[in-house]
Design a protein around this motif. Structure first.
Motif, PDB file in Angstrom:
ATOM      1  N   VAL A  16      -8.720 -12.389  -2.308  1.00 28.18           N
ATOM      2  CA  VAL A  16      -9.898 -12.724  -1.290  1.00 28.18           C
ATOM      3  C   VAL A  16      -9.499 -11.894  -0.016  1.00 28.18           C
ATOM      4  O   VAL A  16     -10.399 -11.154   0.639  1.00 28.18           O
ATOM      5  N   GLN A  17      -8.324 -11.588   0.487  1.00 23.14           N
ATOM      6  CA  GLN A  17      -7.907 -10.900   1.604  1.00 23.14           C
ATOM      7  C   GLN A  17      -8.181  -9.391   1.552  1.00 23.14           C
ATOM      8  O   GLN A  17      -8.623  -8.543   2.296  1.00 23.14           O
ATOM      9  N   PHE A  18      -7.852  -8.786   0.019  1.00 27.63           N
ATOM     10  CA  PHE A  18      -8.294  -7.764  -0.234  1.00 27.63           C
ATOM     11  C   PHE A  18      -9.751  -7.349   0.028  1.00 27.63           C
ATOM     12  O   PHE A  18     -10.091  -6.216   0.495  1.00 27.63           O
ATOM     13  N   ALA A  19     -10.425  -8.215  -0.733  1.00 31.78           N
ATOM     14  CA  ALA A  19     -12.160  -7.968  -0.701  1.00 31.78           C
ATOM     15  C   ALA A  19     -12.448  -7.983   0.870  1.00 31.78           C
ATOM     16  O   ALA A  19     -13.570  -7.508   1.153  1.00 31.78           O
ATOM     17  N   GLU A  20     -11.931  -8.909   1.410  1.00 31.54           N
ATOM     18  CA  GLU A  20     -12.236  -8.831   2.827  1.00 31.54           C
ATOM     19  C   GLU A  20     -11.896  -7.374   3.785  1.00 31.54           C
ATOM     20  O   GLU A  20     -12.667  -7.115   4.832  1.00 31.54           O
ATOM     21  N   ALA A  21     -10.623  -7.072   3.321  1.00 34.78           N
ATOM     22  CA  ALA A  21     -10.264  -5.930   4.299  1.00 34.78           C
ATOM     23  C   ALA A  21     -10.917  -4.753   3.500  1.00 34.78           C
ATOM     24  O   ALA A  21     -11.312  -3.692   4.370  1.00 34.78           O
ATOM     25  N   TYR A  22     -11.464  -4.503   2.412  1.00 34.16           N
ATOM     26  CA  TYR A  22     -12.163  -3.465   1.727  1.00 34.16           C
ATOM     27  C   TYR A  22     -13.341  -4.020   1.097  1.00 34.16           C
ATOM     28  O   TYR A  22     -13.281  -4.060  -0.405  1.00 34.16           O
ATOM     29  N   PHE A 122      -4.278   0.521  -2.549  1.00 28.37           N
ATOM     30  CA  PHE A 122      -5.181   0.208  -3.538  1.00 28.37           C
ATOM     31  C   PHE A 122      -6.593   1.137  -3.047  1.00 28.37           C
ATOM     32  O   PHE A 122      -7.112   1.741  -3.894  1.00 28.37           O
ATOM     33  N   ASN A 123      -7.197   0.813  -1.746  1.00 28.58           N
ATOM     34  CA  ASN A 123      -7.933   1.677  -1.437  1.00 28.58           C
ATOM     35  C   ASN A 123      -8.163   2.989  -1.276  1.00 28.58           C
ATOM     36  O   ASN A 123      -8.799   3.709  -2.029  1.00 28.58           O
ATOM     37  N   PHE A 129      -9.382   8.114  -7.396  1.00 26.31           N
ATOM     38  CA  PHE A 129      -9.601   7.972  -8.653  1.00 26.31           C
ATOM     39  C   PHE A 129     -11.091   8.174  -9.002  1.00 26.31           C
ATOM     40  O   PHE A 129     -11.518   8.936  -9.840  1.00 26.31           O
ATOM     41  N   GLU A 130     -11.761   7.293  -8.124  1.00 29.34           N
ATOM     42  CA  GLU A 130     -13.157   7.229  -8.589  1.00 29.34           C
ATOM     43  C   GLU A 130     -14.039   8.419  -8.245  1.00 29.34           C
ATOM     44  O   GLU A 130     -14.859   8.975  -9.084  1.00 29.34           O
ATOM     45  N   VAL A 131     -13.689   9.228  -6.907  1.00 34.68           N
ATOM     46  CA  VAL A 131     -14.226  10.533  -6.921  1.00 34.68           C
ATOM     47  C   VAL A 131     -13.936  11.667  -8.022  1.00 34.68           C
ATOM     48  O   VAL A 131     -14.866  12.207  -8.455  1.00 34.68           O
TER      49      VAL A 131
END
Length: 147
Positions: A16-22, A122-123, A129-131
């Protein structure tokens, strides 16, 4: 040691905190290549971002991996210098997949003080990786085009 309930609560709070941060939509399972997906992983010793090739057809798995392997120099020099490529990665289940991953040691799901470091890792790693993947997706996905 945490109880099962406490561990689940910590894990949920972490995500949840990761999703809020990013707050963004990650590629993850939406690669448009069946059984090829990006994953976040965290435990009490390390964090990982990986690209897993889990197709049951071994030949297909090898071809996808060889295509990414043919791009290894570009991947390492321009996107993820610490990436590890393994054609035959054995899961705890005994299944064999191909995995490309980046890992950060010395962080822990149970140590909230390391969470910001994990979130940043992670971000940054998944974004790179996505790019890379978006840039070479057509080549990777085209099984007719040999490496």
């Amino acid at each position: 040691m945490f109880s099962k309930e406490e561990s689940l609560f910590i894990k949920k709070e972490f995500w949840v905190q990761f999703a809020e941060a990013y707050p963004r939509k990650w590629l993850l399972y939406n690669t448009k290549i069946k059984d090829v997906s990006f994953k976040f992983y965290i435990d009490n010793k390390k964090a990982q971002v990986s690209l897993d090739i889990e197709t049951k057809e071994e030949e297909k798995r090898k071809i996808y991996f060889e295509k990414i392997q043919s791009l290894q120099t570009i991947l390492l020099e321009e996107y993820l210098p610490e990436a590890i490529l393994e054609g035959n990665y054995y899961l705890e289940s005994g299944n064999v997949i191909s995995r490309i991953w980046v890992e950060k040691l010395g962080v822990s799901l149970n140590n909230k003080n390391t969470w910001p470091e994990i979130f940043d890792f992670f971000n940054e790693t998944m974004s790179q990786f996505e790019v890379f993947f978006y840039e070479y997706q057509d080549y990777i996905n085209d099984l007719e085009l040999n490496t």
